[in-house]
Every structure is written in structure tokens, then in C-alpha cells.
Design an enzyme around this catalytic site. Structure first.
Site, PDB file in Angstrom:
ATOM      1  N   CYS A  49       0.685  -1.327  -0.196  1.00 21.53           N
ATOM      2  CA  CYS A  49      -0.001   0.066   0.136  1.00 21.53           C
ATOM      3  C   CYS A  49       0.866   1.362   0.035  1.00 21.53           C
ATOM      4  O   CYS A  49       0.489   2.179  -0.360  1.00 21.53           O
ATOM      5  CB  CYS A  49      -0.897  -0.508   1.123  1.00 21.53           C
ATOM      6  SG  CYS A  49      -1.849  -1.341   1.617  1.00 21.53           S
ATOM      7  N   HIS A  93     -13.805   8.023  -8.157  1.00 22.66           N
ATOM      8  CA  HIS A  93     -12.822   8.175  -9.799  1.00 22.66           C
ATOM      9  C   HIS A  93     -11.975   9.682  -8.745  1.00 22.66           C
ATOM     10  O   HIS A  93     -10.907  10.385  -9.399  1.00 22.66           O
ATOM     11  CB  HIS A  93     -13.197   8.530 -10.259  1.00 22.66           C
ATOM     12  CG  HIS A  93     -14.082   6.701 -10.941  1.00 22.66           C
ATOM     13  ND1 HIS A  93     -15.284   5.994 -10.669  1.00 22.66           N
ATOM     14  CD2 HIS A  93     -13.187   5.559 -11.814  1.00 22.66           C
ATOM     15  CE1 HIS A  93     -15.303   4.896 -10.774  1.00 22.66           C
ATOM     16  NE2 HIS A  93     -13.918   4.987 -12.080  1.00 22.66           N
ATOM     17  N   GLU A 140     -12.536  -1.842   2.955  1.00 21.71           N
ATOM     18  CA  GLU A 140     -10.799  -1.361   2.103  1.00 21.71           C
ATOM     19  C   GLU A 140     -11.153  -2.682   0.931  1.00 21.71           C
ATOM     20  O   GLU A 140     -10.842  -1.982   0.012  1.00 21.71           O
ATOM     21  CB  GLU A 140      -9.989  -1.150   2.521  1.00 21.71           C
ATOM     22  CG  GLU A 140      -8.701  -0.215   1.450  1.00 21.71           C
ATOM     23  CD  GLU A 140      -7.873   0.094   2.732  1.00 21.71           C
ATOM     24  OE1 GLU A 140      -7.766   1.238   2.712  1.00 21.71           O
ATOM     25  OE2 GLU A 140      -7.049  -0.678   2.600  1.00 21.71           O
TER      26      GLU A 140
END
Length: 157
Positions: A49, A93, A140
């Protein structure tokens, strides 16, 4: 097989009275879920990550309140509008590291910001305190989420 097909539509004031619409005086939880896609990366983190990557997030919004005279806590359309305007449309987005306040874009940080945004919407629209934001959950991944409750947020004040 027999089907129970209604022969007429119930008419308010004739078949059911306005004072019958509200069945009880209990508090009820109502919930709506949303998904959005965003990219981010984490600072001070050793693992995958730390690199730029994306998620399809799922947000569950849980509100609590007593029924109004119609038997409704809050219209699901109002939950949708508030959550979309204040959170979903702002993050969908997008590169989270740019659009969120300065923070490491962890689910744990994001969920508190989301709670603040949606709760502020309830207050500004005059729905609070009749309707309270009870819990938020942010997935997530399909198996990993962060959550906050109203009591957790109130303890932090």
C-alpha cells in the site's frame, strides 16, 4: 397454485387512518450502502500500500431515530443524497491523497472524516437530533473494514 391478488388499493382516510401509519414508538436503525472507486497510497508504511493503487470501497451508513407520523425515520433518498453530496461524489474516481484533508489515507482516518461530513449534513438540514448518525463502516476490501460509532465519536470530543 393460488395467488393472493389484491382487488383494491388501500386508501388513506378510508381503509387506514393517519394515526395508524406509525405502528410503534421504538427507535429503529436504517442503513444504506454505497460503493466508490478511488486511488491512494500510504506514507510511512512498508508493504504494497505504499505504492499508488486503487480500491473499490464500500461505505455503510447507519442512522438511528424514532418514527415520524408516517412511520419513517428518514427517507432512504435523503440518506443517499447526503452521503453522495458530502462523501461519495467527492471521493469517487479521485486520488484520495489530493482531495482529502492532509492525512494518511488509511481507512481508519477516512472513516472519521466521513462521519464528520455526514453528521454535519444531518445537522445543517435540521434532521439532527431526531435522526442520528449511529455507525459508519468503510470496507477497503471485501474482508477488511474500519468503523466508527456515534458513541466513539462523542467520546473523542
Amino acid at each position: 397454485m393460488s395467488y393472493n391478488v389484491p382487488t383494491k388499493v388501500q386508501i388513506l382516510g378510508k381503509d387506514i387512518q393517519p394515526d395508524q401509519l406509525k405502528y410503534h414508538h421504538k427507535e429503529v436503525l436504517v442503513s444504506k450502502e454505497f460503493t466508490f472507486d478511488s486511488a491512494h497510497h500510504l506514507h510511512c508504511y512498508e508493504g504494497k500500500c505504499k505504492n499508488l493503487h486503487g480500491h473499490t470501497y464500500k461505505l455503510q451508513v447507519v442512522m438511528r431515530g424514532r418514527l415520524d407520523e408516517r412511520g419513517i425515520v428518514i427517507d432512504f433518498g435523503d440518506i443517499k443524497r447526503i452521503a453522495k453530496e458530502r462523501v461519495i461524489d467527492r471521493l469517487d474516481h479521485q486520488y484520495l491523497n489530493e482531495v482529502l484533508p492532509p492525512m494518511n489515507t488509511t481507512a481508519e482516518n477516512m472513516i472519521v472524516w466521513m462521519y464528520e461530513q455526514i453528521n454535519e449534513g444531518l445537522v445543517q438540514e435540521g434532521l439532527y437530533p431526531a435522526v442520528k448518525l449511529e455507525e459508519l463502516r468503510l470496507w477497503e476490501t471485501p474482508t477488511s473494514y474500519a468503523a466508527v460509532t456515534r458513541s466513539m465519536m462523542e467520546e473523542a470530543e
